[in-house]
Design a protein around this motif. Structure first.
Motif, short mmCIF file in Angstrom:
data_model
loop_
_atom_site.label_atom_id
_atom_site.label_comp_id
_atom_site.label_asym_id
_atom_site.label_seq_id
_atom_site.Cartn_x
_atom_site.Cartn_y
_atom_site.Cartn_z
N LYS A 127 0.85 -1.20 0.00
CA LYS A 127 0.00 0.00 0.00
C LYS A 127 0.88 1.24 0.00
N ARG A 128 0.22 2.39 -0.18
CA ARG A 128 0.99 3.63 -0.25
C ARG A 128 1.70 3.86 1.08
N HIS A 142 12.25 2.57 1.72
CA HIS A 142 11.21 1.80 1.04
C HIS A 142 10.04 2.73 0.75
N ALA A 143 9.60 2.78 -0.48
CA ALA A 143 8.46 3.64 -0.79
C ALA A 143 7.53 2.92 -1.76
N SER A 144 6.26 3.14 -1.57
CA SER A 144 5.27 2.57 -2.49
C SER A 144 4.15 3.56 -2.76
N LEU A 145 3.72 3.56 -3.99
CA LEU A 145 2.51 4.29 -4.37
C LEU A 145 1.30 3.46 -3.98
N ALA A 146 0.14 4.07 -4.07
CA ALA A 146 -1.09 3.31 -3.85
C ALA A 146 -1.29 2.35 -5.03
N PRO A 147 -1.85 1.17 -4.78
CA PRO A 147 -2.09 0.23 -5.88
C PRO A 147 -2.85 0.87 -7.05
N GLU A 149 -2.66 3.79 -8.10
CA GLU A 149 -1.76 4.61 -8.92
C GLU A 149 -0.88 3.75 -9.83
N TYR A 150 -0.40 2.62 -9.31
CA TYR A 150 0.35 1.72 -10.20
C TYR A 150 -0.52 1.27 -11.37
N ARG A 151 -1.78 0.96 -11.07
CA ARG A 151 -2.69 0.56 -12.15
C ARG A 151 -2.82 1.66 -13.20
N ALA A 152 -2.97 2.89 -12.72
CA ALA A 152 -3.15 4.01 -13.64
C ALA A 152 -1.88 4.25 -14.45
#
Ligand SMILES: C[S@@+](CC[C@H](N)C(=O)[O-])C[C@H]1O[C@@H](n2cnc3c(N)ncnc32)[C@H](O)[C@@H]1O
Length: 183
Positions: A127-128, A142-147, A149-152
């Motif tokens: 998750k973000r 460690h960093a992650s975008l919201a799922p 956003e990856y889809r978009a």
């Protein structure tokens, strides 16, 4: 973060699915290849032409010595511009070392390096969020975008999402994305 060692675990299933989508003898780009084991080494046994890039010169030196059949380059994912396209791409456990803005930008670079029909396999956090941990005494980002956003980002760059598992229990809780560039 733990050292998983040199043996493939639950990654194997996902690597097999990636490989099945690449024509025999195709060129594969491994982004953030690390030491080349176990992933790069496995890919080289699959009749693929593997190019691995990593920002760490010591790891690339290691790959060149141990896996001379591959092409190993010191390069930065944030400025990657190899000027050629591949028939498959993998970024396993490397995206989350980039900041959020660099991750967003990377998707355009991935598209620039992908042939029509090329599969793309990558992992993210579930998750973000941004976390600063430690690995062997050194700070680890460690960093992650919201799922969503990856889809978009995938859609905007012409990648169709084929499969996505959040915190896959069969693969060390990795959050996995398998996509394919439109043909
Ligand atoms: C956790 S390791 C994963 C290595 C390999 N993909 C694997 O699964 O075994 C992350 C790798 O990403 C590389 N890396 C981190 N930031 C990078 C950047 N900006 N450009 C290129 N490589 C980077 C690190 O040097 C490291 O080898």
């Amino acid at each position: 973060v733990t050292d998983r060692g040199e043996r493939l675990g639950g990654e194997r299933h996902w690597l097999d699915r990636l490989i099945a989508l690449i024509p025999e003898g195709g060129a594969l780009l491994d982004l953030g290849c690390g030491s080349g084991a176990p992933i790069g080494r496995h890919l080289l046994t699959q009749r693929l032409r593997v190019t691995g890039i990593d920002a760490a010169p010591s790891l690339i030196a290691h790959c060149r010595k141990r896996l001379p059949a591959g092409t190993w380059l010191v390069d930065d994912l944030r400025s990657l511009a190899l000027g050629r396209r591949f028939q498959g791409l993998i970024a396993w456990d490397s995206l989350f070392h980039l900041g959020l803005r660099d991750q967003r930008r990377l998707f355009g670079r991935l598209a620039d390096h992908a042939d029509p029909g090329a599969p793309l396999l990558f992992t993210t956090g579930p998750k973000r969020g941004v976390a600063l941990g430690a690995y062997r005494g050194a700070p680890l980002y460690h960093a992650s975008l919201a799922p969503a956003e990856y889809r978009a980002l995938l859609q905007a760059q012409g990648f169709e999402l084929l499969d996505h598992v959040v915190a896959d229990p069969a693969c060390g809780e990795h959050t996995i994305w398998l996509a394919q560039r439109s043909g």
